[in-house]
Motif scaffolding. Structure first.
Motif: not given
Length: 320
Positions: A37-38, A71-81, A93-102, A220-221
């Motif tokens: 996850x990115x 099929x290696x990466x999935x980019x998740x857009x959590x941006x909000x205006x 913390x909630x994003x890191x818990x839910x998505x566990x991004x690389x 996470x990087x």
């Protein structure tokens, strides 16, 4: 009729009891194919204001990564205006818990000078009726049915509805499908004051350090991605001063902490020489938000500067 009301009341009570037990627990994102996850985090420049989900940079990045690493990466857009840096810290913390991004790609800071968060639950509402759990359940069922027919949003970006109070002092960003309030602020960009105080930059400095600490602790990087809407030599946009100072702060932190930084300034200066229409890469001559072509250039810079092969690890396909 009375029996129906009793059933509705019992269902509402049951949903609230269930929410009290499971509502605050992190729900890991589905990773059936073990995708890495990115997380693309930040404000309207990440969300892709004025562009479709596929044209915003997370959507274009997903397409390009699929070509290189199927099929290696999935980019998740959590941006909000409208999101400011403190709200990113609060949600991280909630994003890191839910998505566990690389990897976390971050662009944030220009809203620090004018937005004032109202605090509390970002989904809380002043109206009593929309707060009913039954109505929320019905909305979620409706959205689930739509996604079953249409498929989920490519990068998870919600379709937003912007609501401004009658006096213009409260701004809400709602998910158009569910009606949920994703962001609520006191303040309005039309009432913007000149970005002359150092307070917003001091807050950004504190928040970027905290974001770095949190991502580092979770493995996470963190990659900082500067704003494209900086001041050009022969013309200005409405947000030039904010973006210029925010970009400078990201560069400073990257130098001090040894963080990865993707700086698009040199690329955009080359692509927009004196006399070239700013609208070639932005939504309009006075806009700071990129258009689809501008986001394409940002993705090109990302792919040049960031080593996605290392992030892909053993699952990466040979890069052509």
């Amino acid at each position: 009729m009375t029996s129906l009301l009793v059933c509705v009341a019992l269902l509402e009570v049951g949903l609230r009891i269930a929410a009290a037990f499971v509502g605050s627990r992190p729900v890991p994102v589905a990773t059936e194919s073990a995708e890495r996850i990115i997380l693309a985090a930040g404000d309207s420049n990440v969300y892709g204001w004025g562009c479709s989900e596929d044209d915003a940079y997370p959507g274009q990045l997903q397409e390009r990564l699929d070509e290189r690493y199927p099929e290696v990466f999935r980019v998740v857009n959590v941006g909000l205006p409208g999101l400011n840096s403190t709200e990113v810290v609060d949600r991280l913390d909630g994003w890191l818990d839910r998505y566990r991004p690389t990897m976390v790609l971050l662009t944030v800071g220009v809203n620090n000078g004018w937005m004032r968060g109202l605090g509390g639950d970002p989904e809380a509402r002043p109206e009593a009726l929309p707060a009913l759990r039954i109505l929320r359940l019905l909305r979620l069922l409706r959205v689930s049915w739509r996604r079953l027919l249409d498929g989920p949003p490519r990068t998870g970006r919600p379709e937003l509805e912007r609501v401004v109070s009658d006096d213009g002092r409260v701004v809400e960003q709602r998910d158009r499908s569910t009606g949920e309030v994703l962001l609520r602020h006191r303040g309005n960009p039309s009432h913007r004051k000149p970005y002359t105080t150092d307070a917003a930059v001091r807050v950004l400095r504190r928040d970027l350090s905290e974001i770095h600490r949190k991502t580092l602790r979770r493995g996470a990087r963190l990659v900082l991605l500067t704003y494209a809407g900086f001041e050009l030599p022969d013309r200005r946009s409405q947000l030039d001063e904010e973006t210029t100072r925010t970009n400078a702060e990201m560069r400073r932190l990257a130098r001090e902490r040894g963080l990865e930084l993707v700086d698009v300034r040199r690329r955009f200066l080359r692509l927009l020489p004196p006399g070239a229409p700013r609208s070639d890469l932005f939504l309009s001559e006075g806009e700071s938000h990129p258009n689809a072509r501008g986001y394409e250039e940002i993705v090109d810079q990302l792919l040049e500067d960031v080593d996605f092969r290392t992030a892909a690890g053993s699952r990466s396909a040979p890069e052509s």
